[in-house]
Enzyme design. Structure first.
Site, PDB file in Angstrom:
ATOM      1  CG  HIS A 164      -0.669   1.925  11.342  1.00 35.79           C
ATOM      2  ND1 HIS A 164      -1.358   1.631  12.374  1.00 35.79           N
ATOM      3  CD2 HIS A 164      -1.514   3.432  11.356  1.00 35.79           C
ATOM      4  CE1 HIS A 164      -2.500   2.193  12.387  1.00 35.79           C
ATOM      5  NE2 HIS A 164      -2.748   3.018  11.629  1.00 35.79           N
ATOM      6  CB  CYS A 165      -1.853   1.403   5.323  1.00 38.00           C
ATOM      7  SG  CYS A 165      -2.334   2.682   4.416  1.00 38.00           S
TER       8      CYS A 165
END
Ligand code: ZN
Ligand code: ZN
Length: 357
Positions: A184-185
């Site tokens: 998850h960025c």
């Protein structure tokens, strides 16, 4: 069978009523015995709330840390919006400084062929960065279908209660399962998965190249501006106009920011390039390391089923099917879909060991 559960229920009610009654003082060790019984009964009640055949220390730890995870997930989700605004603001500020101070210097001092090269290269990098960042943030990484039950799956997600295809993992920040989840960025405020992995990597690559280009192009101006700023503190101080001091500070800001991003994002891009060459995602890297150690203890060698060879891995990620695609799909903005649906995967061999999930 019917009378059995009724008997169990009435017994449980009787027991509860007995504990609810006020305790009568008893002679001898009656009170002590009753207290220890009450203690063990409370323990049993507590265990009955969370215990099942799958309970272990990990499950207990997960339950204890659940509020912490909740706070971290929500803060990350909220910070995602702030981070995206930060990326847009910083990129815009760099572009503005380049247009105001770097490009005019290049145009006025460089020969024509260098000016043309700078104009083409700078604008190509800018278009690639903007296109890939926009696509990476707005493209869904892909989720397992909820209406289809008969899909190839390796397990059931405990949170979504849906089948999990190979390479799918649950993202606690997005609160859903993601196909070929990488990570998850927060800088994208999005998960990196099957459908936006290429956009994410291309953004990292072009942003690093863009920052490197700005850093190298503004190096001479930076040294000049740095020397001028140092002279501000001399006596008598040189007479610079407001426009000149603004230009000095802007060029220093540009060089420091782009050089730092080149180093930091360059390292991250290199790490992701290594992972892609190995046919692994960031999540799989951790899982595979455990698998390597587990199989080593058994005297076996681990083989990644999604590794098709270095060049093939890159072709699969970038969607290169013929030579011209290296130009049209890699060096130019392209919205083509990735190979496969993210649910069914071609494996280089059939695993006999159960796959770690
Ligand atoms: Zn899930
Ligand atoms: Zn996510």
């Amino acid at each position: 069978m019917g009378s059995s559960w009724r008997w169990q229920l009435s017994r449980a009610m009787r027991l509860t009523l007995r504990w609810c009654r006020p305790c009568r003082p008893q002679r001898g060790g009656g009170n002590k015995g009753q207290l220890s019984e009450l203690w063990s009964y409370s323990g049993l009640l507590l265990k009955s709330l969370y215990h099942n055949s799958l309970s272990n220390s990990d499950t207990l730890l997960d339950c204890v840390f659940e509020p912490v995870y909740w706070i971290v997930d929500n803060v990350t989700r909220w910070f995602g919006v702030v981070f995206v605004c930060l990326v847009v603001l910083l990129t815009t500020s760099v572009v503005v400084v380049v247009y105001l101070y770097i490009l005019p210097t290049i145009i006025s001092t460089y020969p024509v062929h260098w000016v043309v090269w700078h104009l083409c290269c700078g604008h190509w990098l800018l278009v690639m960065v903007v296109f890939h960042y926009y696509r990476a943030t707005t493209t869904s990484p892909g989720h397992p279908p909820k209406d289809k039950i008969h899909i190839p799956s390796v397990s059931i997600c405990k949170k979504c209660i849906t089948p999990k295809p190979p390479r799918t993992h649950h993202c606690s920040i997005c609160n859903m399962c993601v196909l070929k989840m990488d990570h998850h960025c927060p800088w994208l405020n999005n998960c990196v998965g099957h459908f936006n992995h290429r956009y994410f990597f291309s953004f990292c690559l072009y942003m690093t190249l863009g920052c490197f280009y700005c850093s190298v192009s503004s190096k001479d101006l930076f040294l000049e501006a740095y020397g001028s700023v140092e002279s501000y503190y001399q006596t008598p101080s040189p007479a610079f106009t407001f426009r000149e001091t603004t230009a000095h500070k802007s060029v220093i800001y540009l060089w420091v920011l782009t050089s730092s991003v080149t180093l930091a994002l360059g390292g991250l891009t290199l790490w992701h390039a290594i992972l892609i060459s190995r046919g692994e995602t960031s999540v799989e890297r951790h899982i595979n390391r455990k698998e390597i150690r587990r199989l080593e203890e058994k005297g076996k060698v681990f083989r990644n089923p999604y590794h098709h060879g270095c060049v093939s891995n890159w072709k699969l990620l970038l969607g290169v099917e013929k030579r011209s695609h290296w130009v049209t799909r890699v060096l130019l903005p392209s919205s083509h879909l990735p190979h496969g649906d993210g649910i069914v995967w071609d494996c280089t061999f059939t695993r006999r060991d159960p796959m770690a999930i």
